[in-house]
Scaffold this motif. Sequence first.
Motif, PDB file in Angstrom:
ATOM      1  N   GLN A   1       0.844  -1.192   0.000  1.00  0.00           N
ATOM      2  CA  GLN A   1       0.000   0.000   0.000  1.00  0.00           C
ATOM      3  C   GLN A   1       0.879   1.241   0.000  1.00  0.00           C
ATOM      4  O   GLN A   1       1.697   1.452   0.898  1.00  0.00           O
ATOM      5  CB  GLN A   1      -0.905  -0.007   1.231  1.00  0.00           C
ATOM      6  N   LYS A   2       0.740   2.061  -1.015  1.00  0.00           N
ATOM      7  CA  LYS A   2       1.581   3.240  -1.166  1.00  0.00           C
ATOM      8  C   LYS A   2       1.461   4.167   0.039  1.00  0.00           C
ATOM      9  O   LYS A   2       0.365   4.411   0.549  1.00  0.00           O
ATOM     10  CB  LYS A   2       1.197   3.993  -2.439  1.00  0.00           C
TER      11      LYS A   2
ATOM     12  N   ARG B   1       2.641   3.621   3.037  1.00  0.00           N
ATOM     13  CA  ARG B   1       2.575   2.918   4.317  1.00  0.00           C
ATOM     14  C   ARG B   1       3.873   2.135   4.545  1.00  0.00           C
ATOM     15  O   ARG B   1       4.517   1.679   3.617  1.00  0.00           O
ATOM     16  CB  ARG B   1       1.391   1.947   4.341  1.00  0.00           C
TER      17      ARG B   1
END
Length: 299
Positions: free
Chosen positions: A63-64, A66
Amino acid sequence: MSRRIRIASVNVNGIRAAARNGMGSWLEAADVDILALQEVRGEREHLEAALPGWCIVDDKALQKGRAGVAIASREECAISRVDLGHDGLESNGRWLEADFEIAGETLTVVSAYVFTGEAETPAKQDPKWAFLDAMERRLPELAADGGLALVTGDLNVGHRPLDIKNWRGNVKKSGFLARERAYFDRFLTLEGEAVAGQEGTGRGMVAELSDTRAFSAGRTGLGWVDVGRAAHGEVDGPYTWWSMRGKAFDNDSGWRIDYHLASPALAPRASNYRVDRAASYDTRWSDHAPVLADYAIGG
């Protein structure tokens, strides 16, 4: 001839913000050889901009924006691995191993970012259990045959009451749950010895706090060493994380959740452990402080 290798670990809480707010000045003064980073929350280009001239290996979260872990070195680029060896485990951006060849020996450094978790919320706590289970399997492999290995990072567990200022208020919260701390009891008990849990420490623990014994029954220690606790002994802290809210930093109301865990063969070579706590709230460049130690590597 052995070499002194200084290794630092820090949760940067976003590499771009850390670089903008003073990480570079700290790094220049700290004389670090190998730097393990957690919660990078950026792209490779951001790491390279923050650490010009360093050799970098990294692993992004799915997840970008994170998680994200990295290891940067002034040594030659390392051979790296990211697989904790457990099908279905979400470890992307949370576990990175790097092997360094130094003075005729192999040193493995791990940058780990364990899930925060949330008690009574299985969707958030179950991934943390799975990650700790995988760590429990991986540590003996890293230490096998006298392996020199160091697991660093934000492990999101305060092992003992000494590690959290307000431990009484957190015994039912993720980060200080009895089962979480029982993993660390096993990690840090002498290899082959029965794991006893945390009863009998003389700090007036409530029943929930001594429950680690139930999770440790029949288990034997893995022999790893908490370099920070070994260096400081039976004292509160020194803490490594403080909430950005309120007066937690000013009052030193923190948690010690950032670790150097050394394999049995590496632990006797550690020295000069310290926590680089910022001088004041307004000079912080992360909500975590870097933890550093020196290691003698080579014949």
